[in-house]
Motif scaffolding. Structure first.
Motif, PDB file in Angstrom:
ATOM      1  N   LEU A   1       7.451  12.416 -11.888  1.00 53.09           N
ATOM      2  CA  LEU A   1       8.521  11.932 -12.909  1.00 53.09           C
ATOM      3  C   LEU A   1       8.281  12.704 -13.937  1.00 53.09           C
ATOM      4  CD1 LEU A   1       8.077   7.829 -12.260  1.00 53.09           C
ATOM      5  CD2 LEU A   1       9.682   9.536 -11.342  1.00 53.09           C
ATOM      6  N   PRO A   2       6.982  13.214 -14.570  1.00 49.53           N
ATOM      7  CA  PRO A   2       7.219  14.215 -15.696  1.00 49.53           C
ATOM      8  C   PRO A   2       7.889  15.688 -15.341  1.00 49.53           C
ATOM      9  CG  PRO A   2       4.676  13.208 -15.384  1.00 49.53           C
ATOM     10  CD  PRO A   2       5.637  12.794 -14.266  1.00 49.53           C
ATOM     11  N   ALA A   3       7.702  16.062 -14.018  1.00 46.48           N
ATOM     12  CA  ALA A   3       8.731  17.151 -14.148  1.00 46.48           C
ATOM     13  C   ALA A   3       9.943  16.910 -14.054  1.00 46.48           C
ATOM     14  CB  ALA A   3       8.011  17.602 -12.530  1.00 46.48           C
TER      15      ALA A   3
ATOM     16  N   GLU B   1       0.902  -1.144   0.087  1.00 46.75           N
ATOM     17  CA  GLU B   1      -0.070   0.057   0.018  1.00 46.75           C
ATOM     18  C   GLU B   1       1.038   1.331  -0.065  1.00 46.75           C
ATOM     19  OE1 GLU B   1      -3.324   0.441  -0.321  1.00 46.75           O
ATOM     20  OE2 GLU B   1      -3.766  -1.813  -0.646  1.00 46.75           O
ATOM     21  N   THR B   2       1.987   1.343   0.857  1.00 41.77           N
ATOM     22  CA  THR B   2       2.863   2.109   0.762  1.00 41.77           C
ATOM     23  C   THR B   2       3.551   2.553  -0.609  1.00 41.77           C
ATOM     24  OG1 THR B   2       3.140   1.927   3.071  1.00 41.77           O
ATOM     25  CG2 THR B   2       4.877   3.271   1.925  1.00 41.77           C
TER      26      THR B   2
ATOM     27  N   GLU C   1       8.880  -0.356 -13.205  1.00 40.21           N
ATOM     28  CA  GLU C   1       8.880  -0.961 -11.794  1.00 40.21           C
ATOM     29  C   GLU C   1       7.655  -0.766 -11.220  1.00 40.21           C
ATOM     30  OE1 GLU C   1      12.416   0.411 -10.649  1.00 40.21           O
ATOM     31  OE2 GLU C   1      13.752  -0.925 -11.850  1.00 40.21           O
ATOM     32  N   HIS C   2       6.907   0.383 -11.250  1.00 38.87           N
ATOM     33  CA  HIS C   2       5.930   0.576 -10.431  1.00 38.87           C
ATOM     34  C   HIS C   2       4.803  -0.409 -10.842  1.00 38.87           C
ATOM     35  CE1 HIS C   2       6.740   5.174  -9.486  1.00 38.87           C
ATOM     36  NE2 HIS C   2       7.534   4.280  -8.652  1.00 38.87           N
ATOM     37  N   ARG C   3       4.527  -0.541 -11.987  1.00 38.21           N
ATOM     38  CA  ARG C   3       3.565  -1.692 -12.464  1.00 38.21           C
ATOM     39  C   ARG C   3       3.941  -2.970 -12.009  1.00 38.21           C
ATOM     40  NH1 ARG C   3       4.042   1.737 -16.997  1.00 38.21           N
ATOM     41  NH2 ARG C   3       5.535   0.216 -18.355  1.00 38.21           N
TER      42      ARG C   3
ATOM     43  N   HIS D   1       3.327   5.638  -3.282  1.00 38.29           N
ATOM     44  CA  HIS D   1       4.577   5.684  -3.814  1.00 38.29           C
ATOM     45  C   HIS D   1       4.514   6.205  -5.377  1.00 38.29           C
ATOM     46  CE1 HIS D   1       8.842   5.671  -4.942  1.00 38.29           C
ATOM     47  NE2 HIS D   1       8.622   4.461  -5.637  1.00 38.29           N
ATOM     48  N   ALA D   2       3.801   5.169  -5.856  1.00 36.09           N
ATOM     49  CA  ALA D   2       3.835   5.119  -7.536  1.00 36.09           C
ATOM     50  C   ALA D   2       2.977   6.314  -7.980  1.00 36.09           C
ATOM     51  CB  ALA D   2       3.342   3.789  -7.912  1.00 36.09           C
ATOM     52  N   SER D   3       2.378   6.853  -7.064  1.00 38.58           N
ATOM     53  CA  SER D   3       1.296   8.235  -7.582  1.00 38.58           C
ATOM     54  C   SER D   3       2.397   9.122  -8.009  1.00 38.58           C
ATOM     55  CB  SER D   3       0.502   8.787  -6.481  1.00 38.58           C
ATOM     56  OG  SER D   3       1.442   9.276  -5.420  1.00 38.58           O
TER      57      SER D   3
END
Length: 98
Positions: free
Chosen positions: A25-27, A12-13, A45-47, A17-19
């Motif tokens: 990440l775009p910035a 869940e953490t 890796e988030h996936r 974090h993947a948010s």
């Protein structure tokens, strides 16, 4: 049951974090285009972490006891990689004026 609860809490953490895929990440990619390949890797890796969370939620107790190292290996490797690439780059992005 306790192993599953701990694993799911950890995931869940990581899900929260993947948010960062939507904003952070775009910035970083905009300000530091040379990191785009590394950022693409982090998104992938988030996936993988999301798939691991699903595995944990559906695994039987025996499998959870046998495979905790395997189920934690990818998320931990991801966090190590992210600390090496994203944290230094993130520190260089100017914060918006208030």
């Amino acid at each position: 049951m306790q192993i599953r609860q701990h694993c799911l809490a950890f995931c869940e953490t990581l899900e929260f974090h993947a948010s960062e895929d939507a904003h952070v990440l775009p910035a970083i990619g905009e300000h530091q285009p040379h990191l785009r390949a590394a950022l693409d890797r982090l998104r992938a890796e988030h996936r993988t972490v999301a798939r691991t969370k699903e595995e944990i939620g559906t695994a039987d107790a025996g499998r959870l006891r046998r495979e905790p190292a395997r189920m934690s290996r990818e998320p931990i490797a991801h966090l190590d990689h992210e600390e090496e690439t994203v944290l230094p780059a993130r520190a260089e992005i100017p914060l918006p004026a208030r």
